[in-house]
Design an enzyme around this catalytic site. Structure first.
Site, PDB file in Angstrom:
ATOM      1  N   ASP A 118     -32.813 -15.088-110.518  1.00 44.69           N
ATOM      2  CA  ASP A 118     -33.929 -14.885-109.595  1.00 44.69           C
ATOM      3  C   ASP A 118     -35.209 -14.608-110.396  1.00 44.69           C
ATOM      4  O   ASP A 118     -35.313 -13.579-111.067  1.00 44.69           O
ATOM      5  CB  ASP A 118     -33.574 -13.689-108.694  1.00 44.69           C
ATOM      6  CG  ASP A 118     -34.366 -13.644-107.410  1.00 44.69           C
ATOM      7  OD1 ASP A 118     -35.502 -14.148-107.387  1.00 44.69           O
ATOM      8  OD2 ASP A 118     -33.849 -13.070-106.428  1.00 44.69           O
ATOM      9  N   ASP A 164     -38.872 -16.384-106.502  1.00 44.16           N
ATOM     10  CA  ASP A 164     -39.376 -15.444-105.505  1.00 44.16           C
ATOM     11  C   ASP A 164     -40.777 -15.855-105.017  1.00 44.16           C
ATOM     12  O   ASP A 164     -41.615 -16.289-105.829  1.00 44.16           O
ATOM     13  CB  ASP A 164     -39.457 -14.057-106.182  1.00 44.16           C
ATOM     14  CG  ASP A 164     -39.694 -12.930-105.198  1.00 44.16           C
ATOM     15  OD1 ASP A 164     -38.912 -12.816-104.240  1.00 44.16           O
ATOM     16  OD2 ASP A 164     -40.653 -12.147-105.398  1.00 44.16           O
ATOM     17  N   GLU A 177     -38.499 -19.487-102.586  1.00 41.39           N
ATOM     18  CA  GLU A 177     -38.659 -18.670-101.383  1.00 41.39           C
ATOM     19  C   GLU A 177     -40.088 -18.858-100.905  1.00 41.39           C
ATOM     20  O   GLU A 177     -41.037 -18.545-101.623  1.00 41.39           O
ATOM     21  CB  GLU A 177     -38.410 -17.193-101.684  1.00 41.39           C
ATOM     22  CG  GLU A 177     -38.419 -16.369-100.408  1.00 41.39           C
ATOM     23  CD  GLU A 177     -38.755 -14.905-100.632  1.00 41.39           C
ATOM     24  OE1 GLU A 177     -38.366 -14.082 -99.798  1.00 41.39           O
ATOM     25  OE2 GLU A 177     -39.419 -14.576-101.629  1.00 41.39           O
ATOM     26  N   HIS A 217     -31.129 -10.114 -98.658  1.00 41.97           N
ATOM     27  CA  HIS A 217     -31.357  -8.691 -98.918  1.00 41.97           C
ATOM     28  C   HIS A 217     -32.633  -8.173 -98.249  1.00 41.97           C
ATOM     29  O   HIS A 217     -32.934  -6.990 -98.368  1.00 41.97           O
ATOM     30  CB  HIS A 217     -31.432  -8.471-100.428  1.00 41.97           C
ATOM     31  CG  HIS A 217     -32.578  -9.225-101.033  1.00 41.97           C
ATOM     32  ND1 HIS A 217     -32.599 -10.599-101.106  1.00 41.97           N
ATOM     33  CD2 HIS A 217     -33.759  -8.802-101.537  1.00 41.97           C
ATOM     34  CE1 HIS A 217     -33.748 -10.987-101.640  1.00 41.97           C
ATOM     35  NE2 HIS A 217     -34.468  -9.917-101.916  1.00 41.97           N
ATOM     36  N   ASP A 218     -33.396  -9.049 -97.608  1.00 44.13           N
ATOM     37  CA  ASP A 218     -34.615  -8.618 -96.908  1.00 44.13           C
ATOM     38  C   ASP A 218     -34.435  -8.602 -95.393  1.00 44.13           C
ATOM     39  O   ASP A 218     -35.380  -8.306 -94.663  1.00 44.13           O
ATOM     40  CB  ASP A 218     -35.774  -9.582 -97.216  1.00 44.13           C
ATOM     41  CG  ASP A 218     -36.188  -9.563 -98.679  1.00 44.13           C
ATOM     42  OD1 ASP A 218     -36.008  -8.527 -99.337  1.00 44.13           O
ATOM     43  OD2 ASP A 218     -36.698 -10.595 -99.144  1.00 44.13           O
TER      44      ASP A 218
HETATM   45  O1  TEU Z   1     -39.603 -11.316-100.468  1.00 44.69           O
HETATM   46  C1  TEU Z   1     -40.787 -11.832-100.012  1.00 44.69           C
HETATM   47  C2  TEU Z   1     -41.157 -11.695 -98.596  1.00 44.69           C
HETATM   48  O2  TEU Z   1     -42.246 -12.082 -98.239  1.00 44.69           O
HETATM   49  C3  TEU Z   1     -40.266 -11.093 -97.616  1.00 44.69           C
HETATM   50  O3  TEU Z   1     -39.057 -11.518 -97.343  1.00 44.69           O
HETATM   51  C4  TEU Z   1     -40.567  -9.635 -97.530  1.00 44.69           C
HETATM   52  O4  TEU Z   1     -39.585  -8.821 -98.064  1.00 44.69           O
HETATM   53  C5  TEU Z   1     -40.732  -9.335 -96.083  1.00 44.69           C
HETATM   54  O5  TEU Z   1     -41.671 -10.196 -95.561  1.00 44.69           O
HETATM   55  C6  TEU Z   1     -41.220  -7.942 -95.892  1.00 44.69           C
HETATM   56  O6  TEU Z   1     -41.253  -7.722 -94.492  1.00 44.69           O
HETATM   57  C7  TEU Z   1     -39.369 -11.365-101.825  1.00 44.69           C
HETATM   58  C8  TEU Z   1     -38.097 -10.636-102.161  1.00 44.69           C
HETATM   59  O7  TEU Z   1     -37.015 -11.289-101.561  1.00 44.69           O
HETATM   60  C9  TEU Z   1     -38.250  -9.207-101.754  1.00 44.69           C
HETATM   61  O8  TEU Z   1     -37.072  -8.468-101.914  1.00 44.69           O
HETATM   62  C10 TEU Z   1     -39.380  -8.619-102.567  1.00 44.69           C
HETATM   63  O9  TEU Z   1     -39.645  -7.325-102.124  1.00 44.69           O
HETATM   64  C11 TEU Z   1     -40.655  -9.449-102.467  1.00 44.69           C
HETATM   65  O10 TEU Z   1     -40.423 -10.837-102.597  1.00 44.69           O
HETATM   66  C12 TEU Z   1     -41.601  -9.076-103.568  1.00 44.69           C
HETATM   67  O11 TEU Z   1     -41.116  -9.521-104.798  1.00 44.69           O
END
Ligand code: TEU
Ligand code: CA
Length: 535
Positions: free
Chosen positions: A96, A191, A240, A314-315
């Site tokens: 990642d 990411d 992503e 994980h989000d």
């Molecule tokens: O996530 C990016 C992102 O925009 C979302 O899924 C975010 O966590 C959500 O909108 C918040 O409500 C990525 C990663 O997957 C996440 O874990 C990180 O916190 C983020 O980027 C920053 O690196």
């Protein structure tokens, strides 16, 4: 032609997967000890969330050294052993890459703060800035008095955004990719990749910083350069894409553009956001859900794009708690939701625990939450006059920690995750919802997921067919048809806890998989029923 059409990816959130040394934190040796289990699912790749050196402000999405392992997760030797052992089992690792920002503890940023011009140009420092809000709440700009400038951070202030317009930054990041590729990594997840190219001028209105940075002016060039210069065009790559558009996702993934194998988009996971606000509850709008899938699936298919398809990561909160039913129809709804994703056109992703029907955390107190986003928004909600009780209710449905509780391996102490106390609370239902119990039950969600993964390998119509959605004349039941030559697959999914009448579903053919054993009727579907028919 996309090589990953019949692949399935398993996502590991390392901190919560398996703890090998009793410190309560999942680690790389924990992953190694579970590779056989992952192999038994039939998946081809493992995407593992960041385990690089990090002060862990955002659980590893704030990287302070891209080429070293955070000692809390293990050593470089453990990492190499993990890659090699997986390869022997025919499983490739996807690492990642968090390249939109670094941690504020990264060497580059430390030098930038000392006023080193070279490194200041690695980040985005400005004298005057628009009023932008960051993803985790608050301003997207942080003032540095010693420099008399602001720097941009789309996420936490401890996650300063990199300046991709600077070619030296792009070279540094390519070297990170080359480094891990050299260690035998078989693919990459990038990411928030569509946020990397920032506007030319910051003389812009106020609003959410994301809105002004998504799918930016040079994003396609930058991705192509990153992928071609590092020689990963033939590896599996997934970007992503935050708040992206269909048009851009076609460009990101159409092989003619030499960018990515596939991308994640999130529109389907916002159908229960009231007025688009994640922190305002509303039941899922199923009509919207269906129309989004119809549009994205059909258009990506027509235009040569490729989706990464998923419910969980994980989000996100757990899907069975969200669009399914944790109670009476726990098993049926988890299987139906799995079927819906795995029969789509795209590469399916399974997030650890989804394959056993893990649920939301059901935390009762703010101190149970660990995520910076949850804690910030709890305070923001209180400041906005929302009661503590209501704010906790929102978190119990929306917090990212719902997807981050430890993997439930068995009914023993700490769900078999750790010999010590886990870093975050474990839901009480681990006694009944765990791998060991489901291994023994032929009819379990776990064994059903194994069948779903295998079906994609066995039937080209699933991996390669075109897709068209069917109008069932009932918004609770979403159905689609996959076609390849004269093979036709019909997938029917009842998203409701009631029996539902439907129309327009042809019913000759063989049932490939269903969550009800017998008596399939194509005019009335039972609660959460799903049937896949092939002719
Ligand atoms: O996530 C990016 C992102 O925009 C979302 O899924 C975010 O966590 C959500 O909108 C918040 O409500 C990525 C990663 O997957 C996440 O874990 C990180 O916190 C983020 O980027 C920053 O690196
Ligand atoms: Ca550990």
């Amino acid at each position: 032609m996309n090589k990953y059409k019949n692949s399935t990816v398993y996502q590991i959130y390392v901190k919560s997967f398996c703890d090998s040394n009793g410190d309560g934190i999942g680690d790389l040796n924990g992953i190694r000890s579970k590779l056989k289990y992952i192999k038994s699912l039939g998946v081809d790749y493992i995407w593992v969330t960041p385990f690089f050196c990090s002060p862990m402000v955002d659980n590893g999405y704030d990287v302070s050294d891209y080429k070293n392992v955070n000692p809390m997760f293990g050593s470089m030797a453990d990492c190499e052993a993990m890659i090699n052992e997986a390869e022997k089992l025919g499983i490739g690792f996807m690492f990642d890459m968090v390249f939109n920002h670094t941690s504020s503890e990264h060497e580059w940023f430390k030098k930038a703060l000392e006023g080193d011009k070279k490194y200041m140009d690695y980040y985005i420092f400005r004298d005057e800035v628009p009023e932008w809000t960051a993803s985790f709440g608050g301003s997207a700009w942080e003032f540095v008095p010693s420099l008399n400038k602001w720097y941009l951070h789309l996420f936490d202030p401890k996650q300063p955004d990199l300046n991709w317009e600077n070619p030296e930054v792009r070279e540094e990041l390519k070297n990170v990719v080359r480094f891990w590729k050299g260690k035998g990594v078989k693919g990459f997840r990038f990411d928030v990749l569509n946020l990397i190219s920032k506007p030319e001028s910051f003389n812009l209105p106020s609003g959410s910083a994301h809105t002004f940075c998504k799918d930016g002016r040079h994003v396609h060039e930058f991705i192509r350069e990153l992928v071609t210069d590092t020689g990963i065009e033939n590896l599996i790559t997934v970007g992503e894409m935050a708040s992206t558009t269909l048009e851009n996702c076609i460009k990101y993934t159409n092989p003619e553009n030499h960018e990515l194998s596939m991308c994640f988009s999130f529109h389907h996971l916002k159908v229960d956001y009231k007025d688009g606000n994640k922190w305002a509850l509303m039941p899922a709008d199923l009509k919207k859900l269906r129309n989004l899938f119809k549009e994205w699936q059909e258009e990506m298919s027509i235009n040569g794009g490729w989706n990464a398809v998923f419910w969980c990561n994980h989000d996100q909160p757990r899907i069975v708690s969200r669009f399914g039913d944790e109670g009476k129809y726990w098993k049926h709804s988890a299987k139906m939701l799995g079927t819906f994703i795995h029969m789509l056109r795209g590469t399916p992703y399974i997030f650890q625990g989804e394959e056993i029907g893990m649920t939301n955390a059901h935390f009762k107190e703010i101190s149970d939450y660990k995520d910076v986003e949850a804690i910030n928004y709890f305070n923001i909600m209180l400041e906005n006059g929302i009661s503590e009780r209501d704010a906790l209710k929102v978190l119990s449905e929306r917090a990212r920690d719902n997807g981050r509780t430890p993997m439930q391996w068995n009914a023993e102490k700490n769900a078999g995750f750790s010999d010590g106390e886990a870093w975050i609370k474990i839901p009480e239902n681990y006694i009944n919802i765990n791998v060991e119990v489901e291994e023994k039950d032929e009819d379990s969600i776990l064994n059903y997921y194994r069948k779903l993964v295998k079906l994609r390998k066995d039937f080209a119509v699933i991996s390669d067919g075109d897709i068209k959605f069917i109008d069932t004349e009932n918004e609770k039941v979403i159905a689609y048809r996959r076609t390849l030559g004269n093979e036709v697959l019909t997938v029917i999914c009842n998203f409701s806890s009631n029996s539902e009448h439907v129309k327009n579903i042809a019913h000759n053919g063989k049932v490939l998989i269903s969550n009800y054993e017998t008596n399939h009727n194509f005019e009335i579907l039972r609660p959460y029923e799903t049937v896949v028919v092939k002719f």
